[in-house]
Design an enzyme around this catalytic site. Structure first.
Site, PDB file in Angstrom:
ATOM      1  N   PRO A  10      46.382   4.603  42.420  1.00  0.00           N
ATOM      2  CG  PRO A  10      44.539   4.801  43.807  1.00  0.00           C
ATOM      3  CD  PRO A  10      45.324   3.800  43.030  1.00  0.00           C
ATOM      4  CG  ASN A  11      46.373  10.171  44.208  1.00  0.00           C
ATOM      5  OD1 ASN A  11      46.008  11.024  43.408  1.00  0.00           O
ATOM      6  ND2 ASN A  11      45.560   9.635  45.099  1.00  0.00           N
ATOM      7  NE  ARG A  18      51.122  18.455  47.848  1.00  0.00           N
ATOM      8  CZ  ARG A  18      50.078  17.737  48.305  1.00  0.00           C
ATOM      9  NH1 ARG A  18      49.210  17.221  47.457  1.00  0.00           N
ATOM     10  NH2 ARG A  18      49.908  17.525  49.590  1.00  0.00           N
ATOM     11  CE1 TYR A  23      53.732   7.817  49.872  1.00  0.00           C
ATOM     12  CE2 TYR A  23      53.055  10.121  49.740  1.00  0.00           C
ATOM     13  CZ  TYR A  23      52.807   8.815  50.122  1.00  0.00           C
ATOM     14  OH  TYR A  23      51.632   8.498  50.756  1.00  0.00           O
ATOM     15  CG  ASN A  74      52.167   1.313  46.043  1.00  0.00           C
ATOM     16  OD1 ASN A  74      51.122   1.414  46.681  1.00  0.00           O
ATOM     17  ND2 ASN A  74      53.195   2.139  46.220  1.00  0.00           N
ATOM     18  CB  ALA A  77      44.359   5.592  48.995  1.00  0.00           C
ATOM     19  CG  HIS A  80      44.802   2.317  53.204  1.00  0.00           C
ATOM     20  ND1 HIS A  80      45.854   1.597  53.718  1.00  0.00           N
ATOM     21  CD2 HIS A  80      45.370   3.369  52.545  1.00  0.00           C
ATOM     22  CE1 HIS A  80      46.995   2.189  53.401  1.00  0.00           C
ATOM     23  NE2 HIS A  80      46.730   3.263  52.680  1.00  0.00           N
ATOM     24  CD  GLU A  98      49.403  -4.473  50.216  1.00  0.00           C
ATOM     25  OE1 GLU A  98      48.477  -5.270  49.943  1.00  0.00           O
ATOM     26  OE2 GLU A  98      49.378  -3.727  51.210  1.00  0.00           O
ATOM     27  CG  HIS A 100      52.308   0.006  50.892  1.00  0.00           C
ATOM     28  ND1 HIS A 100      51.315   0.563  50.119  1.00  0.00           N
ATOM     29  CD2 HIS A 100      51.823  -1.169  51.346  1.00  0.00           C
ATOM     30  CE1 HIS A 100      50.272  -0.247  50.131  1.00  0.00           C
ATOM     31  NE2 HIS A 100      50.556  -1.301  50.853  1.00  0.00           N
ATOM     32  NE  ARG A 107      52.363   8.092  55.616  1.00  0.00           N
ATOM     33  CZ  ARG A 107      51.963   8.358  54.377  1.00  0.00           C
ATOM     34  NH1 ARG A 107      52.152   7.457  53.428  1.00  0.00           N
ATOM     35  NH2 ARG A 107      51.386   9.511  54.079  1.00  0.00           N
ATOM     36  NE  ARG A 111      48.538   7.935  54.684  1.00  0.00           N
ATOM     37  CZ  ARG A 111      48.003   8.394  53.554  1.00  0.00           C
ATOM     38  NH1 ARG A 111      47.805   7.592  52.528  1.00  0.00           N
ATOM     39  NH2 ARG A 111      47.692   9.678  53.430  1.00  0.00           N
TER      40      ARG A 111
HETATM   41  O1  CA2 Z   1      53.481   4.336  50.656  1.00  0.00           O
HETATM   42  C1  CA2 Z   1      52.874   4.003  49.629  1.00  0.00           C
HETATM   43  O2  CA2 Z   1      53.418   3.487  48.654  1.00  0.00           O
HETATM   44  C2  CA2 Z   1      51.359   4.275  49.512  1.00  0.00           C
HETATM   45  O3  CA2 Z   1      50.773   3.129  48.887  1.00  0.00           O
HETATM   46  C3  CA2 Z   1      51.193   5.508  48.634  1.00  0.00           C
HETATM   47  C4  CA2 Z   1      49.738   5.950  48.467  1.00  0.00           C
HETATM   48  C5  CA2 Z   1      49.076   6.106  49.840  1.00  0.00           C
HETATM   49  O4  CA2 Z   1      47.713   6.409  49.686  1.00  0.00           O
HETATM   50  C6  CA2 Z   1      49.235   4.834  50.671  1.00  0.00           C
HETATM   51  O5  CA2 Z   1      48.628   5.045  51.949  1.00  0.00           O
HETATM   52  C7  CA2 Z   1      50.687   4.467  50.864  1.00  0.00           C
HETATM   53  C8  CA2 Z   1      49.555   7.253  47.662  1.00  0.00           C
HETATM   54  C9  CA2 Z   1      50.826   7.815  47.117  1.00  0.00           C
HETATM   55  C10 CA2 Z   1      50.672   9.041  46.330  1.00  0.00           C
HETATM   56  O6  CA2 Z   1      50.582  10.167  47.154  1.00  0.00           O
HETATM   57  C11 CA2 Z   1      51.280  11.281  46.790  1.00  0.00           C
HETATM   58  C12 CA2 Z   1      51.076  12.431  47.521  1.00  0.00           C
HETATM   59  C13 CA2 Z   1      51.735  13.580  47.197  1.00  0.00           C
HETATM   60  C14 CA2 Z   1      52.633  13.590  46.125  1.00  0.00           C
HETATM   61  C15 CA2 Z   1      52.840  12.445  45.397  1.00  0.00           C
HETATM   62  C16 CA2 Z   1      52.182  11.283  45.733  1.00  0.00           C
END
Ligand code: CA2
Length: 145
Positions: A10-11, A18, A23, A74, A77, A80, A98, A100, A107, A111
């Protein structure tokens, strides 16, 4: 030829839009192109998929047990708190790594917990997109199965 499935949760489709300080500025498409190209150079077929849905990721993990030599995941979230994704990984015999992008251990406390890492070969965290490449290298070196 070895074939590896790369799953992003997700995301991760929002990458580059952003929080570039965490990231990076590159997009999911950039990531997918980089890992596919890297795999080709190593004679590895890399298939990339992304979903925001827990059940879809679980179905893909199950499918990979028949159709791929290993998974790089990956879970976003879900890392967690998703016991369902953890159980899916534990239910297959193919090796899973896995990854990240950020260093989750540096963090927020929530996380720093991964419920999925314990059923994976291991976790790579904090090396940006390079982490996926490191995982491909691991499979390439023949340690993955
Ligand atoms: O560091 C990573 O790869 C994570 O798996 C990324 C996840 C986060 O929930 C994990 O704790 C760590 C989410 C990444 C997406 O979040 C974004 C936020 C803003 C803009 C783009 C992506």
């Amino acid at each position: 030829m070895m074939n590896i499935l790369i799953l992003n949760g997700p995301n991760l489709n929002r990458l580059g839009k952003r929080e570039p300080e965490i990231y990076g500025k590159e997009t999911l498409k950039d990531l997918e192109e980089q890992v596919t190209t890297y795999g080709k150079k190593r004679n590895i077929t890399v298939e990339t998929r992304q979903s925001n849905l827990e059940g879809t990721l679980i179905d893909w993990i199950h499918e990979a047990d028949e159709s791929f030599d290993g998974i790089i995941i990956n879970p976003g979230a879900f890392t967690h708190y998703s016991y369902a994704i953890r159980d899916a990984i534990a239910s297959i015999t193919k090796p899973v790594i896995e990854v990240h992008i950020s260093n989750v251990h540096a963090r927020e406390e929530f996380r720093q917990v991964s419920v999925t890492a314990a059923v994976c070969l291991g976790q790579i965290s904090g090396f940006g997109f390079e982490g996926y490449v490191m995982a491909i290298d691991y499979f390439h070196r023949g340690n993955g199965s």
